[in-house]
Design a protein around this motif. Structure first.
Motif, PDB file in Angstrom:
ATOM      1  N   UNK A 199      70.718 123.754 -49.091  1.00 20.08           N
ATOM      2  CA  UNK A 199      71.628 123.412 -47.993  1.00 20.08           C
ATOM      3  C   UNK A 199      71.459 124.332 -46.789  1.00 20.08           C
ATOM      4  N   UNK A 200      70.856 125.514 -46.974  1.00 21.11           N
ATOM      5  CA  UNK A 200      70.684 126.448 -45.852  1.00 21.11           C
ATOM      6  C   UNK A 200      69.353 126.230 -45.134  1.00 21.11           C
ATOM      7  N   UNK A 202      68.325 123.659 -43.384  1.00 19.50           N
ATOM      8  CA  UNK A 202      68.423 122.530 -42.465  1.00 19.50           C
ATOM      9  C   UNK A 202      67.396 122.588 -41.344  1.00 19.50           C
ATOM     10  N   UNK A 203      67.275 123.750 -40.707  1.00 17.41           N
ATOM     11  CA  UNK A 203      66.337 123.881 -39.578  1.00 17.41           C
ATOM     12  C   UNK A 203      64.894 123.682 -40.035  1.00 17.41           C
ATOM     13  N   UNK A 204      64.553 124.277 -41.192  1.00 18.08           N
ATOM     14  CA  UNK A 204      63.203 124.099 -41.733  1.00 18.08           C
ATOM     15  C   UNK A 204      62.927 122.630 -42.041  1.00 18.08           C
ATOM     16  N   UNK A 205      63.932 121.950 -42.612  1.00 20.32           N
ATOM     17  CA  UNK A 205      63.760 120.545 -42.972  1.00 20.32           C
ATOM     18  C   UNK A 205      63.540 119.691 -41.729  1.00 20.32           C
ATOM     19  N   UNK A 206      64.279 119.970 -40.675  1.00 20.62           N
ATOM     20  CA  UNK A 206      64.114 119.209 -39.436  1.00 20.62           C
ATOM     21  C   UNK A 206      62.738 119.444 -38.826  1.00 20.62           C
ATOM     22  N   UNK A 207      62.293 120.707 -38.839  1.00 21.29           N
ATOM     23  CA  UNK A 207      60.958 121.008 -38.315  1.00 21.29           C
ATOM     24  C   UNK A 207      59.890 120.275 -39.112  1.00 21.29           C
ATOM     25  N   UNK A 208      60.073 120.242 -40.416  1.00 25.38           N
ATOM     26  CA  UNK A 208      59.097 119.578 -41.282  1.00 25.38           C
ATOM     27  C   UNK A 208      58.998 118.096 -40.950  1.00 25.38           C
ATOM     28  N   UNK A 209      60.133 117.449 -40.775  1.00 25.97           N
ATOM     29  CA  UNK A 209      60.144 116.020 -40.462  1.00 25.97           C
ATOM     30  C   UNK A 209      59.494 115.760 -39.111  1.00 25.97           C
ATOM     31  N   UNK A 210      59.882 116.537 -38.109  1.00 27.98           N
ATOM     32  CA  UNK A 210      59.341 116.337 -36.756  1.00 27.98           C
ATOM     33  C   UNK A 210      57.831 116.566 -36.746  1.00 27.98           C
ATOM     34  N   UNK A 211      57.377 117.613 -37.439  1.00 28.10           N
ATOM     35  CA  UNK A 211      55.939 117.900 -37.489  1.00 28.10           C
ATOM     36  C   UNK A 211      55.177 116.766 -38.144  1.00 28.10           C
ATOM     37  N   UNK A 212      55.719 116.239 -39.242  1.00 28.28           N
ATOM     38  CA  UNK A 212      55.046 115.148 -39.961  1.00 28.28           C
ATOM     39  C   UNK A 212      55.017 113.871 -39.124  1.00 28.28           C
ATOM     40  N   UNK A 213      56.110 113.581 -38.441  1.00 24.15           N
ATOM     41  CA  UNK A 213      56.148 112.377 -37.611  1.00 24.15           C
ATOM     42  C   UNK A 213      55.200 112.494 -36.421  1.00 24.15           C
ATOM     43  N   UNK A 214      55.090 113.686 -35.883  1.00 26.17           N
ATOM     44  CA  UNK A 214      54.239 113.886 -34.705  1.00 26.17           C
ATOM     45  C   UNK A 214      52.762 113.954 -35.050  1.00 26.17           C
ATOM     46  N   UNK A 227      62.254 115.814 -51.069  1.00 24.69           N
ATOM     47  CA  UNK A 227      62.445 117.257 -50.929  1.00 24.69           C
ATOM     48  C   UNK A 227      63.931 117.579 -50.804  1.00 24.69           C
ATOM     49  N   UNK A 228      64.366 118.562 -51.544  1.00 24.86           N
ATOM     50  CA  UNK A 228      65.802 118.882 -51.606  1.00 24.86           C
ATOM     51  C   UNK A 228      66.412 119.157 -50.235  1.00 24.86           C
ATOM     52  N   UNK A 229      65.797 119.983 -49.379  1.00 26.17           N
ATOM     53  CA  UNK A 229      66.406 120.226 -48.068  1.00 26.17           C
ATOM     54  C   UNK A 229      66.485 118.963 -47.205  1.00 26.17           C
ATOM     55  N   UNK A 230      65.518 118.063 -47.364  1.00 24.33           N
ATOM     56  CA  UNK A 230      65.550 116.810 -46.596  1.00 24.33           C
ATOM     57  C   UNK A 230      66.697 115.920 -47.069  1.00 24.33           C
ATOM     58  N   UNK A 231      66.951 115.940 -48.380  1.00 25.83           N
ATOM     59  CA  UNK A 231      68.042 115.119 -48.905  1.00 25.83           C
ATOM     60  C   UNK A 231      69.389 115.551 -48.338  1.00 25.83           C
ATOM     61  N   UNK A 232      69.515 116.829 -47.993  1.00 27.19           N
ATOM     62  CA  UNK A 232      70.764 117.311 -47.412  1.00 27.19           C
ATOM     63  C   UNK A 232      70.988 116.787 -45.993  1.00 27.19           C
ATOM     64  N   UNK A 233      69.959 116.190 -45.407  1.00 31.05           N
ATOM     65  CA  UNK A 233      70.087 115.638 -44.052  1.00 31.05           C
ATOM     66  C   UNK A 233      70.490 114.161 -44.052  1.00 31.05           C
TER      67      UNK A 233
END
Length: 388
Positions: A199-200, A202-214, A227-233
């Motif tokens: 749950x902590x 969040x920022x890493x999970x968002x960066x991961x998603x944005x990097x993968x999409x880009x 991925x557990x942090x992504x599920x928290x989003x």
């Protein structure tokens, strides 16, 4: 870049005194006399002023001086050497230009490779190596894969917190030069989190998603959802956007973009045109899974492109090797041979099971046929011998 440290035929104390004299001659605030507290104190003093040689110094001379310091550092017991190592690394990350950064990188490599593989200090050196490699434009010499990184620390694995810190700096270093590898690093980072601390992240999970999409070369996005942090989003816009890229078609993305332009363009910094290009490829892949043959008109409607854009688009798809297909220009059709799945869930596993079952049946049929042929050959040989 992994040359050994050069050992001088002097005592450590005498080497330290020579270095003190050298830095004093350059105007550094340091005494020429040996420390009465021992070689460790000498090193602290020397490292504290070693960057004075960066000013208008010859790179070859600087390399020799830094190598002398490394030689002393790896020649003494460093049970209490973490502060010495960190101070030296911090100084070398402040190289003022690219030529000197390359010299500093060489010195850090010498230090890294002359420390015992079981030394926990290797982590600190490598962490700074990455930063200096970015300055010198030599990241590819330092890091070229997660497996290689893990092998560097096989005998003394860093803590989860240390690896997370290292993965973050690697992502920052790679994001502008190697988006594919940067994305892999972020996925590895998220994999270090557990249910207790996901749950902590969040920022890493968002960066991961944005990097993968880009990343223009990343198309299999389904694993991110597990991925557990992504599920928290879940429930947030970034997770909704990822879900669109994982399983929806172009119209779903266009609807999302129309409703959340500010979020896509400014808040997470994605490029709409690049998003559309990627979604067209993903949409085509999904269509190809269930349509072995598609007309140009169908593709125009599904992908929202003009008639003149169909053939160039198919050529671009074929370059990615995600889909094997053949253009039938005369009949204005595309014939699909195979395609990579956008997602690989239960239906795909069932399909794979069916294909393997069919393959096994075919092999058994071939085997039975070969046995019958062999038996017939034996019987024919027996009859021929009996006739003579």
């Amino acid at each position: 870049m992994q040359g050994p440290a050069v050992f001088i035929d002097l005592t450590l104390e005498d080497q330290a005194q020579e270095l003190r004299k050298y830095f004093k001659s350059l105007g550094a605030e340091i005494s020429q006399e040996k420390s009465t507290k021992g070689i460790e104190d000498d090193l602290h003093k020397i490292i504290g002023v070693c960057d004075v040689c960066f000013k208008d110094g010859d790179p070859n001379e600087i390399d020799a001086i830094l190598n002398s310091i490394v030689s002393i550092m790896v020649s003494i017991p460093l049970d209490r050497g973490e502060n010495i190592i960190l101070a030296f690394c911090e100084k070398l990350t402040k190289a003022p230009d690219i030529p000197l950064a390359r010299v500093c990188l060489q010195s850090l490599w010498r230090l890294f490779n002359n420390l015992e593989p079981s030394s926990p200090l290797r982590y600190h050196v490598y962490y700074h190596l990455v930063q200096v490699a970015k300055q010198s434009g030599q990241v590819g010499d330092v890091f070229y894969g997660v497996d290689q990184l893990k092998s560097q620390f096989a005998q003394c694995p860093p803590s989860s917190e240390q690896m997370q810190k290292l993965y973050r700096v690697l992502h920052d270093v790679l994001k502008d030069t190697n988006s594919e590898l940067s994305s892999k690093v972020m996925i590895e980072l998220l994999g270090t989190y557990t249910d207790a601390n996901a749950s902590v992240a969040r920022e890493d999970a968002m960066k991961c998603i944005v990097t993968a999409l880009a990343d223009p070369n990343t198309f299999l996005l389904d694993p991110l959802l597990s991925l557990k942090p992504v599920r928290f989003l879940e429930g947030e816009l970034i997770h909704d956007l990822l879900s669109v890229f994982v399983s929806e078609k172009l119209p779903a993305y266009m609807k999302f973009y129309k409703e959340h332009k500010e979020f896509v363009n400014s808040q997470i910094g994605l490029n709409h045109e690049q998003n559309m290009k990627k979604m067209r490829l993903l949409t085509f892949m999904q269509l190809a899974e269930s349509n072995p043959e598609m007309t140009f008109e169908q593709l125009q409607a599904e992908l929202q492109i003009s008639e003149n854009e169909v053939e160039p688009f198919i050529i671009e798809v074929l370059k990615t090797k995600l889909v094997r297909a053949r253009l039938d220009q005369a009949n204005r059709k595309v014939h699909i041979s195979s395609t990579m799945h956008r997602t690989f869930g239960i239906p795909q596993w069932q399909q794979l099971r069916d294909l393997l079952g069919e393959w096994k049946t075919n092999l058994n049929t071939v085997q039975d046929g070969m046995v019958k042929v062999a038996q017939a050959q034996v019987e024919l040989t027996r009859k021929q011998k009996a006739a003579y």
